[in-house]
Design a protein around this motif. Structure first.
Motif, mmCIF file in Angstrom:
data_model
loop_
_atom_site.group_PDB
_atom_site.id
_atom_site.type_symbol
_atom_site.label_atom_id
_atom_site.label_comp_id
_atom_site.label_asym_id
_atom_site.label_seq_id
_atom_site.Cartn_x
_atom_site.Cartn_y
_atom_site.Cartn_z
ATOM 1 N N VAL A 1 9.801 -3.815 -5.692
ATOM 2 C CA VAL A 1 10.529 -3.326 -6.869
ATOM 3 C C VAL A 1 10.017 -1.942 -7.271
ATOM 4 C CG1 VAL A 1 10.864 -3.666 -9.358
ATOM 5 C CG2 VAL A 1 11.231 -5.580 -7.779
ATOM 6 N N GLU A 2 8.690 -1.747 -7.254
ATOM 7 C CA GLU A 2 8.137 -0.460 -7.711
ATOM 8 C C GLU A 2 8.634 0.711 -6.847
ATOM 9 O OE1 GLU A 2 5.611 2.954 -8.330
ATOM 10 O OE2 GLU A 2 5.690 1.813 -6.492
ATOM 11 N N PRO A 3 8.423 0.672 -5.502
ATOM 12 C CA PRO A 3 8.947 1.817 -4.731
ATOM 13 C C PRO A 3 10.479 1.907 -4.783
ATOM 14 C CG PRO A 3 8.019 0.133 -3.258
ATOM 15 C CD PRO A 3 7.639 -0.252 -4.666
ATOM 16 N N ILE B 1 0.861 -1.188 0.000
ATOM 17 C CA ILE B 1 0.000 0.000 0.000
ATOM 18 C C ILE B 1 0.896 1.236 0.000
ATOM 19 C CG2 ILE B 1 -1.783 1.292 1.247
ATOM 20 C CD1 ILE B 1 -2.639 -1.438 2.461
ATOM 21 N N CYS B 2 0.542 2.170 -0.890
ATOM 22 C CA CYS B 2 1.367 3.356 -1.118
ATOM 23 C C CYS B 2 0.536 4.583 -0.735
ATOM 24 C CB CYS B 2 1.709 3.371 -2.605
ATOM 25 S SG CYS B 2 2.494 4.840 -3.225
ATOM 26 N N HIS B 3 1.227 5.673 -0.443
ATOM 27 C CA HIS B 3 0.548 6.932 -0.132
ATOM 28 C C HIS B 3 -0.432 7.318 -1.245
ATOM 29 C CE1 HIS B 3 -0.034 10.711 1.844
ATOM 30 N NE2 HIS B 3 0.246 11.355 0.734
ATOM 31 N N SER B 4 -0.063 7.031 -2.492
ATOM 32 C CA SER B 4 -0.951 7.422 -3.600
ATOM 33 C C SER B 4 -2.229 6.575 -3.626
ATOM 34 C CB SER B 4 -0.218 7.378 -4.942
ATOM 35 O OG SER B 4 0.438 6.166 -5.107
ATOM 36 N N ASP B 5 -2.206 5.350 -3.041
ATOM 37 C CA ASP B 5 -3.453 4.580 -2.902
ATOM 38 C C ASP B 5 -4.425 5.319 -1.985
ATOM 39 O OD1 ASP B 5 -2.677 2.281 -4.429
ATOM 40 O OD2 ASP B 5 -1.436 1.633 -2.745
ATOM 41 N N GLY C 1 -3.753 -1.090 -6.115
ATOM 42 C CA GLY C 1 -2.633 -2.036 -6.061
ATOM 43 C C GLY C 1 -1.699 -1.886 -7.243
ATOM 44 N N HIS C 2 -0.617 -1.098 -7.071
ATOM 45 C CA HIS C 2 0.352 -0.922 -8.165
ATOM 46 C C HIS C 2 1.753 -1.347 -7.746
ATOM 47 C CE1 HIS C 2 0.556 2.739 -5.749
ATOM 48 N NE2 HIS C 2 1.811 2.833 -6.142
ATOM 49 N N GLU C 3 1.909 -1.791 -6.477
ATOM 50 C CA GLU C 3 3.215 -2.309 -6.014
ATOM 51 C C GLU C 3 2.980 -3.771 -5.710
ATOM 52 O OE1 GLU C 3 4.352 -0.072 -2.532
ATOM 53 O OE2 GLU C 3 4.258 1.832 -3.590
ATOM 54 N N TRP C 4 3.378 -4.658 -6.622
ATOM 55 C CA TRP C 4 2.930 -6.036 -6.449
ATOM 56 C C TRP C 4 3.889 -7.035 -7.083
ATOM 57 C CZ3 TRP C 4 2.332 -8.353 -11.184
ATOM 58 C CH2 TRP C 4 2.118 -7.496 -12.278
#
Ligand SMILES: [Zn+2]
Length: 325
Positions: A127-129, A36-40, A59-62
Protein backbone atom coordinates in the motif's frame (compact mmCIF):
# COMPACT_ATOMS: atom_id res chain seq x y z
CA UNK A 1 11.92 -11.19 19.85
CA UNK A 2 13.87 -10.94 16.61
CA UNK A 3 14.43 -7.47 15.17
CA UNK A 4 16.37 -6.19 12.18
CA UNK A 5 18.61 -3.36 13.35
CA UNK A 6 20.85 -0.96 11.52
CA UNK A 7 23.79 -0.66 13.96
CA UNK A 8 26.06 1.91 12.28
CA UNK A 9 26.63 3.03 8.65
CA UNK A 10 26.69 -0.16 6.53
CA UNK A 11 26.28 -2.54 9.52
CA UNK A 12 23.06 -4.48 10.10
CA UNK A 13 21.97 -7.63 11.94
CA UNK A 14 18.96 -9.54 13.21
CA UNK A 15 19.19 -9.20 17.00
CA UNK A 16 17.24 -10.55 19.99
CA UNK A 17 15.68 -7.63 21.85
CA UNK A 18 12.77 -7.16 24.32
CA UNK A 19 9.19 -6.97 23.08
CA UNK A 20 8.21 -3.27 23.35
CA UNK A 21 5.56 -2.07 25.82
CA UNK A 22 2.68 0.21 24.80
CA UNK A 23 1.29 3.47 26.17
CA UNK A 24 -2.43 4.38 26.58
CA UNK A 25 -2.82 5.63 23.01
CA UNK A 26 -0.60 2.99 21.40
CA UNK A 27 -1.07 -0.37 19.70
CA UNK A 28 1.18 -3.44 19.83
CA UNK A 29 1.50 -4.93 16.36
CA UNK A 30 2.89 -8.21 15.00
CA UNK A 31 4.64 -7.73 11.63
CA UNK A 32 3.23 -9.85 8.84
CA UNK A 33 5.02 -8.52 5.72
CA UNK A 34 7.64 -5.78 5.36
CA UNK A 35 9.07 -4.39 2.12
CA UNK A 36 12.55 -2.98 1.64
CA UNK A 37 12.71 0.41 -0.04
CA UNK A 38 15.56 2.39 -1.60
CA UNK A 39 15.26 4.86 1.29
CA UNK A 40 15.98 2.02 3.78
CA UNK A 41 19.31 1.56 2.02
CA UNK A 42 19.99 5.31 2.31
CA UNK A 43 19.23 5.04 6.03
CA UNK A 44 21.62 2.09 6.30
CA UNK A 45 24.30 4.15 4.60
CA UNK A 46 23.73 6.98 7.06
CA UNK A 47 22.42 9.57 4.62
CA UNK A 48 18.76 10.11 5.38
CA UNK A 49 16.87 13.40 4.86
CA UNK A 50 16.06 13.99 8.57
CA UNK A 51 18.21 13.31 11.67
CA UNK A 52 18.18 9.80 13.19
CA UNK A 53 20.31 7.69 15.55
CA UNK A 54 21.68 4.12 15.58
CA UNK A 55 20.65 1.47 16.35
CA UNK A 56 17.39 1.86 14.41
CA UNK A 57 14.80 -0.73 13.32
CA UNK A 58 13.85 0.07 9.68
CA UNK A 59 10.59 -0.85 7.92
CA UNK A 60 7.99 1.65 6.67
CA UNK A 61 6.23 -0.51 4.03
CA UNK A 62 4.36 -3.06 6.07
CA UNK A 63 1.23 -4.89 7.11
CA UNK A 64 0.62 -6.15 10.63
CA UNK A 65 -1.88 -7.72 13.00
CA UNK A 66 -3.06 -5.95 16.15
CA UNK A 67 -1.94 -7.90 19.26
CA UNK A 68 -2.84 -5.50 22.08
CA UNK A 69 -4.21 -1.98 22.48
CA UNK A 70 -3.70 0.76 25.12
CA UNK A 71 -6.60 1.86 27.37
CA UNK A 72 -7.40 4.96 25.26
CA UNK A 73 -7.50 3.13 21.91
CA UNK A 74 -11.10 2.91 20.69
CA UNK A 75 -11.06 2.04 16.97
CA UNK A 76 -8.89 -1.10 16.94
CA UNK A 77 -8.90 -4.49 18.68
CA UNK A 78 -6.65 -7.56 18.71
CA UNK A 79 -6.85 -9.46 15.43
CA UNK A 80 -7.43 -6.37 13.25
CA UNK A 81 -5.26 -6.19 10.11
CA UNK A 82 -3.63 -2.82 9.55
CA UNK A 83 -1.14 -0.73 7.59
CA UNK A 84 0.35 2.56 8.73
CA UNK A 85 1.49 5.90 7.38
CA UNK A 86 5.17 6.74 7.69
CA UNK A 87 5.35 10.54 7.86
CA UNK A 88 4.16 11.43 11.36
CA UNK A 89 4.55 15.11 12.18
CA UNK A 90 8.29 15.76 12.23
CA UNK A 91 9.15 12.06 12.54
CA UNK A 92 9.39 9.34 9.91
CA UNK A 93 8.26 5.87 11.01
CA UNK A 94 11.02 3.37 10.27
CA UNK A 95 13.62 6.14 9.96
CA UNK A 96 13.79 8.57 12.89
CA UNK A 97 11.62 6.27 15.04
CA UNK A 98 11.69 2.46 15.07
CA UNK A 99 9.80 0.76 12.25
CA UNK A 100 8.12 -2.54 11.45
CA UNK A 101 11.22 -4.72 10.88
CA UNK A 102 10.70 -6.76 14.06
CA UNK A 103 8.39 -9.51 15.28
CA UNK A 104 6.51 -6.89 17.34
CA UNK A 105 6.44 -3.11 17.18
CA UNK A 106 4.49 -0.14 18.49
CA UNK A 107 2.42 2.44 16.61
CA UNK A 108 -0.14 5.05 17.55
CA UNK A 109 -3.78 4.40 16.71
CA UNK A 110 -3.95 7.62 14.67
CA UNK A 111 -1.29 6.41 12.17
CA UNK A 112 -3.12 3.19 11.28
CA UNK A 113 -5.62 2.14 8.62
CA UNK A 114 -7.51 -1.14 8.68
CA UNK A 115 -7.05 -3.24 5.50
CA UNK A 116 -9.97 -5.08 3.88
CA UNK A 117 -10.12 -8.89 4.06
CA UNK A 118 -9.55 -9.25 0.30
CA UNK A 119 -6.07 -7.71 0.52
CA UNK A 120 -3.35 -10.18 1.51
CA UNK A 121 -0.57 -9.30 3.97
CA UNK A 122 1.75 -8.92 0.97
CA UNK A 123 -0.68 -6.57 -0.76
CA UNK A 124 -1.01 -4.63 2.49
CA UNK A 125 2.75 -4.11 2.63
CA UNK A 126 2.56 -2.70 -0.92
CA UNK A 127 0.00 0.00 0.00
CA UNK A 128 2.77 2.47 0.91
CA UNK A 129 4.73 2.34 -2.39
CA UNK A 130 1.51 1.96 -4.41
CA UNK A 131 -0.04 5.03 -2.75
CA UNK A 132 2.63 7.16 -4.52
CA UNK A 133 1.75 5.73 -7.94
CA UNK A 134 -1.95 6.07 -7.22
CA UNK A 135 -1.47 9.69 -6.12
CA UNK A 136 0.40 10.42 -9.38
CA UNK A 137 -2.68 9.32 -11.33
CA UNK A 138 -4.92 11.46 -9.09
CA UNK A 139 -2.72 14.46 -9.91
CA UNK A 140 -2.96 13.78 -13.67
CA UNK A 141 -6.29 15.65 -13.86
CA UNK A 142 -9.16 13.31 -14.80
CA UNK A 143 -7.08 10.46 -16.16
CA UNK A 144 -9.46 8.02 -17.85
CA UNK A 145 -10.02 5.65 -20.76
CA UNK A 146 -9.54 8.47 -23.28
CA UNK A 147 -5.89 8.90 -22.26
CA UNK A 148 -2.70 7.40 -23.59
CA UNK A 149 -0.14 7.55 -20.78
CA UNK A 150 3.60 7.10 -21.10
CA UNK A 151 5.25 5.96 -17.85
CA UNK A 152 9.00 6.64 -17.79
CA UNK A 153 10.68 4.12 -15.49
CA UNK A 154 9.32 0.82 -14.12
CA UNK A 155 10.77 0.67 -10.61
CA UNK A 156 8.33 0.03 -7.74
CA UNK A 157 6.78 3.52 -8.07
CA UNK A 158 6.53 3.47 -11.89
CA UNK A 159 4.97 0.01 -11.74
CA UNK A 160 2.39 1.35 -9.28
CA UNK A 161 1.62 4.15 -11.74
CA UNK A 162 1.22 1.56 -14.53
CA UNK A 163 -1.23 -0.47 -12.41
CA UNK A 164 -3.27 2.55 -11.27
CA UNK A 165 -3.42 4.24 -14.71
CA UNK A 166 -4.38 0.99 -16.36
CA UNK A 167 -7.11 0.28 -13.76
CA UNK A 168 -8.48 3.78 -14.43
CA UNK A 169 -8.85 2.80 -18.08
CA UNK A 170 -5.91 4.62 -19.68
CA UNK A 171 -3.84 3.03 -22.41
CA UNK A 172 -0.37 2.66 -20.89
CA UNK A 173 3.00 2.66 -22.66
CA UNK A 174 5.89 1.88 -20.33
CA UNK A 175 9.39 3.18 -21.14
CA UNK A 176 11.90 0.93 -19.40
CA UNK A 177 15.16 -0.74 -20.52
CA UNK A 178 14.93 -3.83 -18.25
CA UNK A 179 13.12 -6.79 -19.85
CA UNK A 180 12.25 -8.21 -16.40
CA UNK A 181 10.60 -4.96 -15.33
CA UNK A 182 8.75 -4.65 -18.65
CA UNK A 183 7.36 -8.16 -18.08
CA UNK A 184 6.03 -7.11 -14.66
CA UNK A 185 4.61 -3.88 -16.13
CA UNK A 186 2.68 -5.96 -18.69
CA UNK A 187 1.30 -8.17 -15.90
CA UNK A 188 0.09 -4.98 -14.20
CA UNK A 189 -1.68 -3.72 -17.31
CA UNK A 190 0.85 -1.99 -19.61
CA UNK A 191 -0.33 -2.22 -23.23
CA UNK A 192 3.03 -1.57 -24.87
CA UNK A 193 6.67 -1.09 -23.94
CA UNK A 194 9.52 0.93 -25.39
CA UNK A 195 13.20 1.05 -24.50
CA UNK A 196 14.09 4.67 -23.60
CA UNK A 197 17.80 3.92 -24.20
CA UNK A 198 17.26 2.87 -27.83
CA UNK A 199 18.04 5.52 -30.51
CA UNK A 200 14.56 5.18 -32.05
CA UNK A 201 12.75 5.72 -28.75
CA UNK A 202 10.95 8.98 -29.60
CA UNK A 203 9.88 7.75 -33.06
CA UNK A 204 8.54 4.57 -31.48
CA UNK A 205 6.36 6.54 -29.08
CA UNK A 206 5.15 8.66 -32.00
CA UNK A 207 4.24 5.50 -33.89
CA UNK A 208 2.44 3.95 -30.91
CA UNK A 209 0.40 7.14 -30.44
CA UNK A 210 -0.53 7.63 -34.10
CA UNK A 211 1.79 10.65 -34.30
CA UNK A 212 -0.02 12.47 -31.49
CA UNK A 213 2.27 11.82 -28.52
CA UNK A 214 1.04 10.94 -25.04
CA UNK A 215 -1.86 12.80 -23.43
CA UNK A 216 -0.32 12.09 -20.01
CA UNK A 217 3.35 11.52 -19.11
CA UNK A 218 4.48 10.17 -15.75
CA UNK A 219 8.20 10.59 -14.98
CA UNK A 220 9.03 7.88 -12.44
CA UNK A 221 12.68 7.14 -13.22
CA UNK A 222 14.27 10.10 -11.44
CA UNK A 223 16.78 10.41 -14.28
CA UNK A 224 17.32 13.97 -15.58
CA UNK A 225 17.51 12.77 -19.22
CA UNK A 226 14.12 11.06 -18.82
CA UNK A 227 12.73 14.20 -17.16
CA UNK A 228 13.75 16.08 -20.31
CA UNK A 229 12.38 13.42 -22.68
CA UNK A 230 8.97 13.69 -20.95
CA UNK A 231 8.54 17.00 -22.85
CA UNK A 232 9.23 15.24 -26.15
CA UNK A 233 6.93 12.22 -25.75
CA UNK A 234 4.12 14.55 -24.62
CA UNK A 235 1.39 15.47 -27.08
CA UNK A 236 -0.45 18.79 -27.45
CA UNK A 237 -1.91 19.94 -24.09
CA UNK A 238 -0.52 16.87 -22.34
CA UNK A 239 -0.41 16.68 -18.54
CA UNK A 240 3.02 15.82 -17.11
CA UNK A 241 3.46 14.46 -13.57
CA UNK A 242 6.98 14.23 -12.14
CA UNK A 243 7.39 11.79 -9.24
CA UNK A 244 10.92 10.39 -9.74
CA UNK A 245 13.51 11.91 -7.40
CA UNK A 246 16.80 13.49 -8.40
CA UNK A 247 18.71 16.01 -6.33
CA UNK A 248 21.04 18.30 -8.25
CA UNK A 249 21.44 16.43 -11.55
CA UNK A 250 20.90 18.10 -14.92
CA UNK A 251 20.27 17.33 -18.59
CA UNK A 252 19.60 19.45 -21.69
CA UNK A 253 15.86 19.90 -22.29
CA UNK A 254 13.82 21.49 -25.08
CA UNK A 255 11.99 23.92 -22.80
CA UNK A 256 10.27 25.64 -25.73
CA UNK A 257 8.01 22.59 -25.91
CA UNK A 258 6.16 23.83 -22.81
CA UNK A 259 4.91 26.75 -24.86
CA UNK A 260 4.48 25.16 -28.27
CA UNK A 261 2.59 22.13 -26.92
CA UNK A 262 0.70 24.06 -24.20
CA UNK A 263 2.01 21.56 -21.64
CA UNK A 264 0.97 21.44 -18.00
CA UNK A 265 3.53 19.93 -15.63
CA UNK A 266 3.61 19.36 -11.89
CA UNK A 267 5.89 17.65 -9.43
CA UNK A 268 4.56 15.58 -6.54
CA UNK A 269 6.14 14.29 -3.32
CA UNK A 270 4.97 11.01 -1.79
CA UNK A 271 1.26 10.42 -1.27
CA UNK A 272 -0.07 12.97 1.20
CA UNK A 273 -3.60 12.30 2.45
CA UNK A 274 -4.55 9.55 -0.01
CA UNK A 275 -4.07 6.36 2.03
CA UNK A 276 -7.80 5.71 2.62
CA UNK A 277 -8.52 6.20 -1.10
CA UNK A 278 -5.54 4.03 -2.06
CA UNK A 279 -6.78 1.15 0.12
CA UNK A 280 -10.35 1.50 -1.16
CA UNK A 281 -9.09 1.62 -4.77
CA UNK A 282 -7.00 -1.55 -4.31
CA UNK A 283 -9.86 -3.39 -2.63
CA UNK A 284 -12.41 -2.34 -5.27
CA UNK A 285 -10.31 -2.85 -8.42
CA UNK A 286 -8.73 -6.10 -7.25
CA UNK A 287 -5.37 -5.02 -8.72
CA UNK A 288 -2.86 -7.69 -7.77
CA UNK A 289 0.42 -5.95 -7.06
CA UNK A 290 2.21 -9.10 -5.89
CA UNK A 291 4.25 -9.44 -9.16
CA UNK A 292 6.29 -6.50 -7.78
CA UNK A 293 7.66 -8.77 -5.06
CA UNK A 294 10.63 -10.55 -6.63
CA UNK A 295 12.09 -12.20 -3.48
CA UNK A 296 10.74 -13.12 -0.03
CA UNK A 297 12.61 -14.10 3.15
CA UNK A 298 11.46 -15.14 6.62
CA UNK A 299 11.55 -12.27 9.13
CA UNK A 300 14.31 -14.06 11.08
CA UNK A 301 16.45 -13.74 7.94
CA UNK A 302 15.69 -10.07 7.30
CA UNK A 303 19.47 -9.49 7.16
CA UNK A 304 19.62 -11.78 4.09
CA UNK A 305 16.79 -9.76 2.54
CA UNK A 306 18.84 -6.55 2.99
CA UNK A 307 21.95 -8.25 1.58
CA UNK A 308 19.93 -9.36 -1.47
CA UNK A 309 18.81 -5.78 -2.14
CA UNK A 310 22.43 -4.61 -1.84
CA UNK A 311 23.86 -7.34 -4.11
CA UNK A 312 21.17 -7.89 -6.76
CA UNK A 313 20.10 -4.76 -8.64
CA UNK A 314 17.60 -6.76 -10.72
CA UNK A 315 15.27 -7.11 -7.70
CA UNK A 316 12.18 -4.90 -7.82
CA UNK A 317 10.77 -5.33 -4.30
CA UNK A 318 12.13 -7.65 -1.61
CA UNK A 319 9.88 -8.60 1.33
CA UNK A 320 10.49 -10.31 4.63
CA UNK A 321 7.50 -11.96 6.25
CA UNK A 322 6.55 -13.56 9.56
CA UNK A 323 6.02 -17.34 9.63
CA UNK A 324 2.24 -16.99 10.08
CA UNK A 325 1.78 -14.65 7.08
ZN1 LIG B 1 9.48 3.30 0.76
Amino acid sequence: MKALQFMSPGAFAVNDIDVPTIGDDEVLLASRAVGICHSDIELLEGRYIIPFGYPIIPGHEWSAEVMDVGSKVTSLKPGDRVVGECVIGMDHFGFSISGAGAEYFVAKESWLHRIPDNLSWTQGALVEPFSCGYYATVRADNLDGSDTAVVLGAGPIGLGVVAAASAKGARVIVAEPSAERVAIAKQLGADAAVDPTSPGFLEEVQELTGGKGASVVFEASGKPAAMASALEVAGFRARLVYIGIDVGGSAPAKLGLFQSKELQARGIIGSPGVWPQTIAFLARTGIDLTPLVTATFPLAEADKAIQTVLDDKSQVKVHYVSEVA
